[in-house]
Design a protein around this motif. Structure first.
Motif, PDB file in Angstrom:
ATOM      1  N   ILE A  72       0.837  -1.199   0.000  1.00  0.00           N
ATOM      2  CA  ILE A  72       0.000   0.000   0.000  1.00  0.00           C
ATOM      3  C   ILE A  72       0.874   1.253   0.000  1.00  0.00           C
ATOM      4  CG2 ILE A  72      -1.644   1.347   1.375  1.00  0.00           C
ATOM      5  CD1 ILE A  72      -2.852  -1.375   2.279  1.00  0.00           C
ATOM      6  N   ILE A  73       1.887   1.271   0.854  1.00  0.00           N
ATOM      7  CA  ILE A  73       2.788   2.432   0.924  1.00  0.00           C
ATOM      8  C   ILE A  73       3.486   2.640  -0.414  1.00  0.00           C
ATOM      9  CG2 ILE A  73       4.912   3.302   1.996  1.00  0.00           C
ATOM     10  CD1 ILE A  73       3.915   1.893   4.617  1.00  0.00           C
ATOM     11  N   GLU A  74       4.001   1.561  -1.006  1.00  0.00           N
ATOM     12  CA  GLU A  74       4.663   1.664  -2.319  1.00  0.00           C
ATOM     13  C   GLU A  74       3.710   2.229  -3.369  1.00  0.00           C
ATOM     14  OE1 GLU A  74       6.237  -2.134  -3.463  1.00  0.00           O
ATOM     15  OE2 GLU A  74       7.500  -2.255  -1.664  1.00  0.00           O
ATOM     16  N   ASN A  75       2.476   1.762  -3.369  1.00  0.00           N
ATOM     17  CA  ASN A  75       1.500   2.243  -4.346  1.00  0.00           C
ATOM     18  C   ASN A  75       1.221   3.727  -4.167  1.00  0.00           C
ATOM     19  OD1 ASN A  75       1.324  -0.284  -5.498  1.00  0.00           O
ATOM     20  ND2 ASN A  75      -0.529  -0.858  -4.382  1.00  0.00           N
ATOM     21  N   PHE A  76       1.081   4.169  -2.921  1.00  0.00           N
ATOM     22  CA  PHE A  76       0.836   5.598  -2.687  1.00  0.00           C
ATOM     23  C   PHE A  76       2.041   6.439  -3.097  1.00  0.00           C
ATOM     24  CE2 PHE A  76      -2.876   4.668   0.090  1.00  0.00           C
ATOM     25  CZ  PHE A  76      -3.751   5.602  -0.456  1.00  0.00           C
ATOM     26  N   GLU A  77       3.251   5.897  -2.927  1.00  0.00           N
ATOM     27  CA  GLU A  77       4.445   6.650  -3.327  1.00  0.00           C
ATOM     28  C   GLU A  77       4.517   6.834  -4.835  1.00  0.00           C
ATOM     29  OE1 GLU A  77       7.602   4.465  -1.457  1.00  0.00           O
ATOM     30  OE2 GLU A  77       7.304   5.465   0.468  1.00  0.00           O
ATOM     31  N   ILE A  78       3.954   5.914  -5.588  1.00  0.00           N
ATOM     32  CA  ILE A  78       3.960   5.990  -7.050  1.00  0.00           C
ATOM     33  C   ILE A  78       2.919   6.982  -7.557  1.00  0.00           C
ATOM     34  CG2 ILE A  78       3.439   4.676  -9.148  1.00  0.00           C
ATOM     35  CD1 ILE A  78       4.574   2.208  -7.664  1.00  0.00           C
ATOM     36  N   ILE A  79       1.786   7.062  -6.871  1.00  0.00           N
ATOM     37  CA  ILE A  79       0.665   7.893  -7.333  1.00  0.00           C
ATOM     38  C   ILE A  79       0.892   9.343  -6.924  1.00  0.00           C
ATOM     39  CG2 ILE A  79      -1.825   8.257  -7.252  1.00  0.00           C
ATOM     40  CD1 ILE A  79      -2.058   5.282  -6.357  1.00  0.00           C
ATOM     41  N   GLU A  80       1.029  10.211  -7.893  1.00  0.00           N
ATOM     42  CA  GLU A  80       1.273  11.635  -7.629  1.00  0.00           C
ATOM     43  C   GLU A  80      -0.014  12.456  -7.607  1.00  0.00           C
ATOM     44  OE1 GLU A  80       4.158  13.102  -6.812  1.00  0.00           O
ATOM     45  OE2 GLU A  80       5.147  11.139  -6.860  1.00  0.00           O
ATOM     46  N   ASP A  81      -0.957  12.121  -8.482  1.00  0.00           N
ATOM     47  CA  ASP A  81      -2.185  12.891  -8.642  1.00  0.00           C
ATOM     48  C   ASP A  81      -3.100  12.701  -7.424  1.00  0.00           C
ATOM     49  OD1 ASP A  81      -4.098  14.367 -10.552  1.00  0.00           O
ATOM     50  OD2 ASP A  81      -5.261  12.606  -9.908  1.00  0.00           O
ATOM     51  N   ASP A  82      -3.542  13.806  -6.829  1.00  0.00           N
ATOM     52  CA  ASP A  82      -4.373  13.750  -5.622  1.00  0.00           C
ATOM     53  C   ASP A  82      -5.682  13.012  -5.853  1.00  0.00           C
ATOM     54  OD1 ASP A  82      -2.478  15.080  -4.142  1.00  0.00           O
ATOM     55  OD2 ASP A  82      -3.443  17.044  -4.339  1.00  0.00           O
ATOM     56  N   ASP A  83      -6.296  13.212  -7.023  1.00  0.00           N
ATOM     57  CA  ASP A  83      -7.555  12.518  -7.307  1.00  0.00           C
ATOM     58  C   ASP A  83      -7.342  11.016  -7.412  1.00  0.00           C
ATOM     59  OD1 ASP A  83      -9.024  14.857  -7.272  1.00  0.00           O
ATOM     60  OD2 ASP A  83      -8.874  15.168  -9.438  1.00  0.00           O
ATOM     61  N   MET A  84      -6.230  10.610  -8.009  1.00  0.00           N
ATOM     62  CA  MET A  84      -5.928   9.182  -8.127  1.00  0.00           C
ATOM     63  C   MET A  84      -5.597   8.574  -6.764  1.00  0.00           C
ATOM     64  SD  MET A  84      -3.799   8.987 -11.711  1.00  0.00           S
ATOM     65  CE  MET A  84      -3.642   7.208 -11.626  1.00  0.00           C
ATOM     66  N   ARG A  85      -4.940   9.354  -5.905  1.00  0.00           N
ATOM     67  CA  ARG A  85      -4.636   8.876  -4.546  1.00  0.00           C
ATOM     68  C   ARG A  85      -5.943   8.642  -3.778  1.00  0.00           C
ATOM     69  NH1 ARG A  85       0.281   9.633  -2.332  1.00  0.00           N
ATOM     70  NH2 ARG A  85      -0.515  10.454  -0.376  1.00  0.00           N
ATOM     71  N   LEU A  86      -6.881   9.562  -3.949  1.00  0.00           N
ATOM     72  CA  LEU A  86      -8.179   9.423  -3.296  1.00  0.00           C
ATOM     73  C   LEU A  86      -8.921   8.206  -3.840  1.00  0.00           C
ATOM     74  CD1 LEU A  86     -10.051  10.743  -1.224  1.00  0.00           C
ATOM     75  CD2 LEU A  86     -11.008  12.089  -3.094  1.00  0.00           C
ATOM     76  N   GLU A  87      -8.844   7.993  -5.137  1.00  0.00           N
ATOM     77  CA  GLU A  87      -9.496   6.826  -5.745  1.00  0.00           C
ATOM     78  C   GLU A  87      -8.879   5.535  -5.221  1.00  0.00           C
ATOM     79  OE1 GLU A  87     -12.193   4.621  -7.501  1.00  0.00           O
ATOM     80  OE2 GLU A  87     -12.281   6.809  -7.513  1.00  0.00           O
TER      81      GLU A  87
END
Length: 140
Positions: free
Chosen positions: A8-23
């Protein structure tokens, strides 16, 4: 089923866009195993959250000693994602290890502070505090 917290942490580190992080957070909430209605009691309700949140903390004996087994649910999709984060972080740990884990540190590490309302931030704090208190009690 929830992925391991490291994934989960690795995935969040890859996702830069705030909307995609929320999704992604919402997807984690959808991946939560169902919480039986019988566990959605007032005793398991987490106070301090804007939405309704229930977390049940139990201990299961394993070959590696006692481990936390957590169930959780929220009536809000976003908050359910935060419940999923807390369950992924604390679930499977020994009560002693869980008591020494800072759930708010994960919240900060994933950079949610500036993108989440203060009420939701307080709710995450209430969830982490609740699991911490349960872990301390179960470690004794």
């Amino acid at each position: 089923m929830l992925p391991p917290i490291a994934t989960i942490i690795e995935n969040f580190e890859i996702i830069e866009d705030d909307d995609m992080r929320l999704e992604y957070l919402i997807e984690l909430g959808r991946a939560l195993p169902p919480m039986p209605e019988s566990l959605r009691t007032e005793a398991n309700r987490v106070h301090g959250c804007e939405s309704q949140v229930w977390i049940d903390t139990a201990v299961e004996e394993t070959g590696d000693g006692p481990r936390l087994v957590l169930h959780g649910f929220s009536d809000s999709f976003i908050v359910r994602g935060f419940v999923a984060l807390m369950l992924a972080l604390y679930g499977g740990k020994s009560p002693r290890d869980a008591a020494e884990t800072d759930g708010l540190d994960l919240f900060r590490q994933l950079r949610f502070g500036s993108h989440v309302t203060s009420k939701r931030s307080n709710g995450v704090r209430a969830m982490a505090d609740r699991i911490h208190r349960d872990a301390v009690r179960l470690a004794a």
